[in-house]
Design an enzyme around this catalytic site. Structure first.
Site, PDB file in Angstrom:
ATOM      1  CG  ASP A  98      -6.170  -0.750  -1.989  1.00  0.00           C
ATOM      2  OD1 ASP A  98      -6.444  -1.197  -3.118  1.00  0.00           O
ATOM      3  OD2 ASP A  98      -6.967  -0.057  -1.337  1.00  0.00           O
ATOM      4  CD  GLU A 120      -5.521   5.613  -3.794  1.00  0.00           C
ATOM      5  OE1 GLU A 120      -6.256   6.249  -4.566  1.00  0.00           O
ATOM      6  OE2 GLU A 120      -5.751   4.438  -3.431  1.00  0.00           O
ATOM      7  CD  GLU A 134      -8.920  -4.571  -0.525  1.00  0.00           C
ATOM      8  OE1 GLU A 134      -9.569  -4.918  -1.523  1.00  0.00           O
ATOM      9  OE2 GLU A 134      -9.142  -5.028   0.628  1.00  0.00           O
ATOM     10  CG  HIS A 211     -17.175  -4.581  -5.109  1.00  0.00           C
ATOM     11  ND1 HIS A 211     -17.258  -3.236  -5.317  1.00  0.00           N
ATOM     12  CD2 HIS A 211     -15.841  -4.882  -5.086  1.00  0.00           C
ATOM     13  CE1 HIS A 211     -16.045  -2.731  -5.421  1.00  0.00           C
ATOM     14  NE2 HIS A 211     -15.158  -3.705  -5.283  1.00  0.00           N
ATOM     15  NE  ARG A 213     -11.194 -11.142  -1.049  1.00  0.00           N
ATOM     16  CZ  ARG A 213     -11.083 -12.179  -1.864  1.00  0.00           C
ATOM     17  NH1 ARG A 213     -11.388 -13.387  -1.409  1.00  0.00           N
ATOM     18  NH2 ARG A 213     -10.677 -12.033  -3.099  1.00  0.00           N
ATOM     19  CG  HIS A 244     -17.629  -6.822  -8.400  1.00  0.00           C
ATOM     20  ND1 HIS A 244     -17.048  -8.046  -8.649  1.00  0.00           N
ATOM     21  CD2 HIS A 244     -16.609  -5.927  -8.388  1.00  0.00           C
ATOM     22  CE1 HIS A 244     -15.737  -7.904  -8.771  1.00  0.00           C
ATOM     23  NE2 HIS A 244     -15.452  -6.634  -8.619  1.00  0.00           N
TER      24      HIS A 244
END
Length: 383
Positions: A98, A120, A134, A211, A213, A244
């Site tokens: 993604d 996936e 994503e 982490h 967004r 991260h």
């Protein structure tokens, strides 16, 4: 014999982890010429994975720049891949999951009339803003892909509901489960020296990995406040948080958790160190998608720090619990696992619905059939 040029394209550490066993599997078959192209959407963390699996990129676009935007990643990937595809003319491009690299590579392959296989495929939250970007990367890639390697039957159903032909969908399990035999060792010595100094039996180690967004800002602050409460109320716990490298994440986490007793903030770990840390942990708190899939195979409960998950199979199987992003909810669910042994064991002993370690072999077998080297497809994954 004409070899089939299979080009995997990826740009981030999670993609590299999940594509690595597939690349290694392709190398076992004389019918295939496996080629690797990386965009390096993430540079340092991507290189760690390539080094561990001894995979060399045939083509490296090296697009990463400071404070890059989604537009930067998309346009630079498209331009770089145009040159690669024009030169190499692969028979098939394989993308994963993604990321923005995944979408851009699928679009670039479409422009060059190259078949696309999506590994996936079919994960959905059905909300285009969660996770962002994503969810739309997945849907746009699905619209462009010719072959859809779905990890589960639920993912296959999602694709069927989008009018994708069943003939083009194959259920494989998730390739991340294939990685674990390469990485987990009971006598493992950590490269991050501080991890060798910990007493994993005396302390109940909670690994935190957050982490994403959409969690920047107030949600990340809620996670940090919940962590402080857990450490305060359960003195036998220790939090290890590989933070991260994104400065937005690091600014929040270090501002709120640096200096807190029994809270170890460290740089991101390579895949060997991370898997062996997870294997030695008591439980995991994460907003990562991949950890929802791999950690249950280690027998550890997972609390998902998100409002929604595109991996409902794990919730239904009882291996993970979706706890949201409110401080009180995160603290409450963690406290339950730390204070109630039956609740803990119920999650720890649940069966992982995401794979059996043979996803890469199934994908390779499907492609051998697809290109006419065998007369049958392998059996699909069915937990």
């Amino acid at each position: 014999m004409h070899k089939i040029k299979l080009m995997t394209v990826f740009g981030t550490r999670p993609e590299a982890i999940k594509m690595a066993p597939l690349i290694l599997e392709f190398k076992r078959h004389e019918a295939f010429e496996p080629l690797v192209c990386v965009t390096a959407q993430h540079r340092e963390m991507l290189d760690q994975v390539l080094d561990i699996f001894k995979i060399e990129a045939n083509y490296d676009l090296d697009i990463m720049q400071e404070k890059q935007t989604l537009t930067d990643i998309t346009t630079k990937s498209l331009k770089g891949l145009e040159d690669v595809f024009t030169s190499v003319k692969p028979d098939l491009v394989l993308v994963h999951g993604d990321t923005t690299t995944t979408f851009a590579a699928s679009l670039a392959a479409f422009y060059h009339k190259i078949e696309v296989a999506h590994v996936e495929a079919g994960l959905r939250t059905h909300d285009k803003w969660f996770p962002y970007p994503e969810e739309m990367n997945r849907k746009l890639t699905a619209a462009l892909a010719d072959i859809h390697f779905a990890p589960t039957n639920r993912a296959k159903e999602n694709l069927l509901n989008e009018n994708i032909s069943a003939d083009n969908i194959f259920v494989t399990g998730n390739t991340v489960i294939d990685v674990l035999p390469y990485t987990i060792k009971r006598d493992y010595h950590f490269k991050a020296a501080v991890l060798n100094e910990l007493d994993y039996e005396k302390n109940r180690v909670i690994v935190v990995e957050a982490h994403r967004r959409e969690n920047w800002g107030a949600p990340m602050e809620n996670i940090c406040r919940a962590i402080k409460r857990i450490l305060n109320d359960y003195p036998d716990t220790m939090v290890i948080y590989p933070v991260h490298l994104n400065p937005v994440v690091r600014d929040t986490v270090f501002k709120m958790l640096d200096g807190i007793q029994r809270c170890l903030l460290i740089d991101p770990l390579d895949i060997d160190d991370m898997h062996n840390l997870l294997f030695r942990s008591h439980m995991v708190m994460t907003d990562s998608g991949g950890l929802q899939e791999e950690v249950p195979s280690m027998g550890k409960p997972v609390l998902v720090l998100r409002r929604e998950t595109e991996r409902p199979e794990a919730v239904e199987a009882g291996t993970v619990k979706l706890v949201g992003l409110e401080e009180k909810d995160i603290y409450s669910e963690a406290s339950l696992l730390l204070s109630d042994a039956r609740e803990y064991l119920a999650m720890a002993n649940s069966v992982n619905p995401y794979g059996d370690g043979y996803a890469s072999k199934r994908i390779a077998g499907y492609l051998l059939n697809h290109f006419g080297f065998t007369g049958h497809k392998p059996e699909e994954f069915n937990p």
